[in-house]
Scaffold this active site. Sequence first.
Site, mmCIF file in Angstrom:
data_model
loop_
_atom_site.group_PDB
_atom_site.id
_atom_site.type_symbol
_atom_site.label_atom_id
_atom_site.label_comp_id
_atom_site.label_asym_id
_atom_site.label_seq_id
_atom_site.Cartn_x
_atom_site.Cartn_y
_atom_site.Cartn_z
ATOM 1 N N LYS A 1 0.801 -1.208 -0.056
ATOM 2 C CA LYS A 1 0.048 0.183 -0.071
ATOM 3 C C LYS A 1 0.982 1.313 0.019
ATOM 4 O O LYS A 1 1.913 1.224 0.604
ATOM 5 C CB LYS A 1 -1.039 -0.106 1.177
ATOM 6 C CG LYS A 1 -1.969 -1.201 1.269
ATOM 7 C CD LYS A 1 -3.182 -0.854 0.018
ATOM 8 C CE LYS A 1 -4.250 -1.788 -0.130
ATOM 9 N NZ LYS A 1 -4.922 -1.995 0.979
ATOM 10 N N ARG B 1 -3.143 -10.314 4.069
ATOM 11 C CA ARG B 1 -3.536 -10.548 2.751
ATOM 12 C C ARG B 1 -2.375 -10.013 1.820
ATOM 13 O O ARG B 1 -2.256 -8.830 2.053
ATOM 14 C CB ARG B 1 -4.958 -9.921 2.456
ATOM 15 C CG ARG B 1 -5.173 -10.061 0.828
ATOM 16 C CD ARG B 1 -6.774 -9.295 0.606
ATOM 17 N NE ARG B 1 -6.973 -9.323 -0.691
ATOM 18 C CZ ARG B 1 -6.849 -8.632 -1.707
ATOM 19 N NH1 ARG B 1 -6.100 -7.480 -1.199
ATOM 20 N NH2 ARG B 1 -7.270 -8.469 -2.838
#
Length: 287
Positions: A229, A263
């Site tokens: 991210k 994840r």
Amino acid sequence: MLKKEMQWNIGKQKIVFPMGRPLIMGIINITPDSFSDGGQYLNPQVAADRAFWMQDSGVDLIDLGAESTRPGAEPVSEKEEMTRLLPVLKRCRAKLTIPLSIDTYKSKVCQMAIDHGADIINDVSGGGWDPELLAVVARSPVGYVLVHSRGMPKTMQKEAQYHDIVEDVFNELSVKLDRCLQAGIDKERIICDVGFGFAKDKTQNLILLRRLSRFHDLGRPLMIGVSRKSFLQVFAKRHGVDVEMMNIIAQTVAFWQGVEIWRVHDVVTAVAARDLLEKIWKADSSL
């Protein structure tokens, strides 16, 4: 961190937490525009082979997504999403022995995935972008990942306005969880995800990461998706290191706060970290 034992029901399979190690969910994006691996797995056999390799590498679950939901992404039609997804889903279902998750917020895609053997629906909208999706999930035995987000991908970063990021996200997830229960989804089939990067800025993501333990009060297992991210990319670039180092640090911080599932894109690094954390947790010196 000691936690009350909880169960996640995925069809006939039951996963009991805490396990003393995180579960690893490997990501495969069947898209041309995902922020990390867009375009790499558009060929159905290449995508399926990636899933088989991930299973052999030690992941616990696989997550297939055929539409990018990154901030700023353009939506795709149900037909296009199913066209991308179905050939990969069929190939994976024929050989995978670990649970298979489908990343979608559309009810028709959800139903198709369930009909072809999906075990989990991973819904970034938290049931908010298609009013029929929760009913489809409720009629099936699949597991459900309830993710916090605001707005739609194209505009969601304009929605990153909070009075208190932790309490606001907690309260909004609580409302969404109640909506799932009212729709008929058993509580034991649901896990929660605070939605890193979805309508959150860099500082808000860091605050959420520091205070993930607050979300145990939802009474459900927790999953995080911080892999690659942008808020971690910033730190990696600043120090000239690979972002996977930042991923592992963030994921380990989450694990020590009791988060059960990571994840991830880089499954080899995540599996190695998982195995070491399990040794530490059990004080096992047989390295």
